[in-house]
Design a protein around this motif. Sequence first.
Motif, short mmCIF file in Angstrom:
data_model
loop_
_atom_site.label_atom_id
_atom_site.label_comp_id
_atom_site.label_asym_id
_atom_site.label_seq_id
_atom_site.Cartn_x
_atom_site.Cartn_y
_atom_site.Cartn_z
N TYR A 1 -14.30 8.20 -24.20
CA TYR A 1 -13.80 8.26 -22.83
C TYR A 1 -13.26 6.90 -22.40
CZ TYR A 1 -18.02 5.98 -20.94
OH TYR A 1 -19.04 5.09 -20.65
N VAL A 2 -12.36 6.98 -21.43
CA VAL A 2 -11.86 5.78 -20.75
C VAL A 2 -11.99 6.01 -19.26
CG1 VAL A 2 -10.27 5.00 -22.55
CG2 VAL A 2 -9.46 6.53 -20.77
N VAL A 3 -12.32 4.94 -18.56
CA VAL A 3 -12.34 4.97 -17.10
C VAL A 3 -10.96 4.53 -16.62
CG1 VAL A 3 -13.41 4.00 -15.02
CG2 VAL A 3 -14.82 4.45 -17.06
N LEU A 4 -10.39 5.29 -15.72
CA LEU A 4 -9.10 4.93 -15.13
C LEU A 4 -9.36 4.09 -13.89
CD1 LEU A 4 -7.27 8.36 -15.45
CD2 LEU A 4 -7.15 6.38 -16.99
N ARG A 5 -8.65 2.98 -13.83
CA ARG A 5 -8.84 2.03 -12.74
C ARG A 5 -7.57 1.92 -11.91
NH1 ARG A 5 -10.93 -2.75 -16.78
NH2 ARG A 5 -13.04 -1.95 -17.08
N CYS A 6 -7.74 1.85 -10.62
CA CYS A 6 -6.61 1.54 -9.75
C CYS A 6 -6.65 0.03 -9.52
CB CYS A 6 -6.72 2.28 -8.43
SG CYS A 6 -5.34 1.90 -7.33
N VAL A 7 -5.56 -0.62 -9.87
CA VAL A 7 -5.44 -2.07 -9.74
C VAL A 7 -4.34 -2.34 -8.70
CG1 VAL A 7 -5.07 -4.24 -10.98
CG2 VAL A 7 -6.04 -2.27 -12.18
N PRO A 8 -4.72 -2.42 -7.42
CA PRO A 8 -3.71 -2.56 -6.37
C PRO A 8 -2.84 -3.80 -6.50
CG PRO A 8 -5.84 -1.99 -5.42
CD PRO A 8 -6.06 -2.29 -6.88
N ARG A 9 -3.45 -4.90 -6.90
CA ARG A 9 -2.69 -6.13 -7.10
C ARG A 9 -3.07 -6.70 -8.46
NH1 ARG A 9 -3.39 -10.09 -2.33
NH2 ARG A 9 -2.18 -11.31 -3.81
N VAL A 10 -2.19 -6.51 -9.42
CA VAL A 10 -2.46 -6.91 -10.80
C VAL A 10 -2.77 -8.40 -10.88
CG1 VAL A 10 -1.48 -7.03 -13.13
CG2 VAL A 10 -1.05 -5.03 -11.70
N ASP A 11 -2.12 -9.21 -10.03
CA ASP A 11 -2.33 -10.66 -10.07
C ASP A 11 -3.77 -11.05 -9.70
OD1 ASP A 11 -1.55 -9.71 -7.45
OD2 ASP A 11 -1.33 -11.78 -6.81
N ARG A 12 -4.45 -10.23 -8.93
CA ARG A 12 -5.83 -10.54 -8.52
C ARG A 12 -6.88 -9.99 -9.48
NH1 ARG A 12 -6.65 -10.83 -2.19
NH2 ARG A 12 -8.75 -10.86 -2.99
N GLU A 13 -6.45 -9.08 -10.36
CA GLU A 13 -7.34 -8.47 -11.36
C GLU A 13 -8.54 -7.76 -10.76
OE1 GLU A 13 -8.18 -10.98 -14.71
OE2 GLU A 13 -6.12 -11.71 -14.80
N GLU A 14 -8.39 -7.26 -9.53
CA GLU A 14 -9.43 -6.46 -8.89
C GLU A 14 -9.09 -5.00 -9.12
OE1 GLU A 14 -10.33 -9.37 -5.11
OE2 GLU A 14 -8.77 -7.87 -4.93
N PHE A 15 -10.13 -4.16 -9.24
CA PHE A 15 -9.86 -2.74 -9.47
C PHE A 15 -10.96 -1.88 -8.88
CE2 PHE A 15 -12.17 -4.18 -13.23
CZ PHE A 15 -13.14 -3.22 -13.38
N VAL A 16 -10.61 -0.62 -8.71
CA VAL A 16 -11.55 0.41 -8.27
C VAL A 16 -11.44 1.56 -9.27
CG1 VAL A 16 -12.07 2.10 -6.46
CG2 VAL A 16 -11.28 -0.20 -5.83
N ASN A 17 -12.57 2.02 -9.78
CA ASN A 17 -12.57 3.16 -10.69
C ASN A 17 -12.14 4.41 -9.93
OD1 ASN A 17 -13.55 1.47 -12.69
ND2 ASN A 17 -15.66 2.18 -12.50
N VAL A 18 -11.16 5.13 -10.49
CA VAL A 18 -10.66 6.33 -9.82
C VAL A 18 -10.72 7.59 -10.68
CG1 VAL A 18 -9.18 5.10 -8.19
CG2 VAL A 18 -8.26 5.77 -10.42
N GLY A 19 -11.01 7.46 -11.96
CA GLY A 19 -11.05 8.64 -12.81
C GLY A 19 -11.64 8.36 -14.18
N VAL A 20 -11.86 9.43 -14.92
CA VAL A 20 -12.37 9.34 -16.29
C VAL A 20 -11.64 10.37 -17.14
CG1 VAL A 20 -14.40 9.58 -17.78
CG2 VAL A 20 -14.68 8.66 -15.48
N VAL A 21 -11.21 9.95 -18.32
CA VAL A 21 -10.61 10.85 -19.31
C VAL A 21 -11.61 10.97 -20.46
CG1 VAL A 21 -8.74 11.20 -20.97
CG2 VAL A 21 -8.25 10.14 -18.74
N VAL A 22 -11.93 12.21 -20.84
CA VAL A 22 -12.85 12.47 -21.95
C VAL A 22 -12.09 13.22 -23.04
CG1 VAL A 22 -14.87 13.80 -22.70
CG2 VAL A 22 -14.96 12.46 -20.59
N TYR A 23 -12.29 12.76 -24.28
CA TYR A 23 -11.68 13.40 -25.45
C TYR A 23 -12.77 13.70 -26.47
CZ TYR A 23 -9.03 13.98 -29.76
OH TYR A 23 -8.52 14.47 -30.94
#
Length: 126
Positions: free
Chosen positions: A8-30
Motif C-alpha cells: 500500500y501507499v498513502v496518498l498525501r496532499c502537499v499544498p505547497r511543495v516548497d514547504r514539504e508539509e502534507f496531509v494524508n488524504v487516501g490509501v491505495v492497496v494492491y
Amino acid sequence: MSKLAYQYVVLRCVPRVDREEFVNVGVVVYCQATDYLDVAWHVDRERLRAFDPRLDLDQVCEALEFVEGVCAGDERGGAAAQAPLTQRFGFLKAPRSTVIQPGPVHGGVTTDPARQLQHLVEKLVS
C-alpha cells in the motif's frame, strides 16, 4: 483463512511543495494474489485550508477521483486505467511533484484486502 501479501501507499496532499508539509488524504492497496487494487480517500477541507487557503480543493478531489478511475480500470483513469493491475499500481506509487503525492510503499499480510484498506484509511487518514 490464508494470509495474503499486499502493498500500500498513502496518498498525501502537499499544498505547497516548497514547504514539504502534507496531509494524508487516501490509501491505495494492491494485492496481486487476488487481483485487488483499490483506493479509499477522505479530504478534510478545513485542515487543508489551514495549510494553504488558496488551495483548489475541487482539484484535489478530482485528482483523487482520477486515482479511483485508475484502480477501477474505467475512463476516469485515462490511458493508465487500461494497463494490467501491476502496472497501474506502479503508476500510482511513482513519485511525482504534484499536489497529490504517494508516500513510500509499505507491505503486510491480510486475509481480506478490502477490509485492510478500510482499516488503513481509518488509521492513517480519518
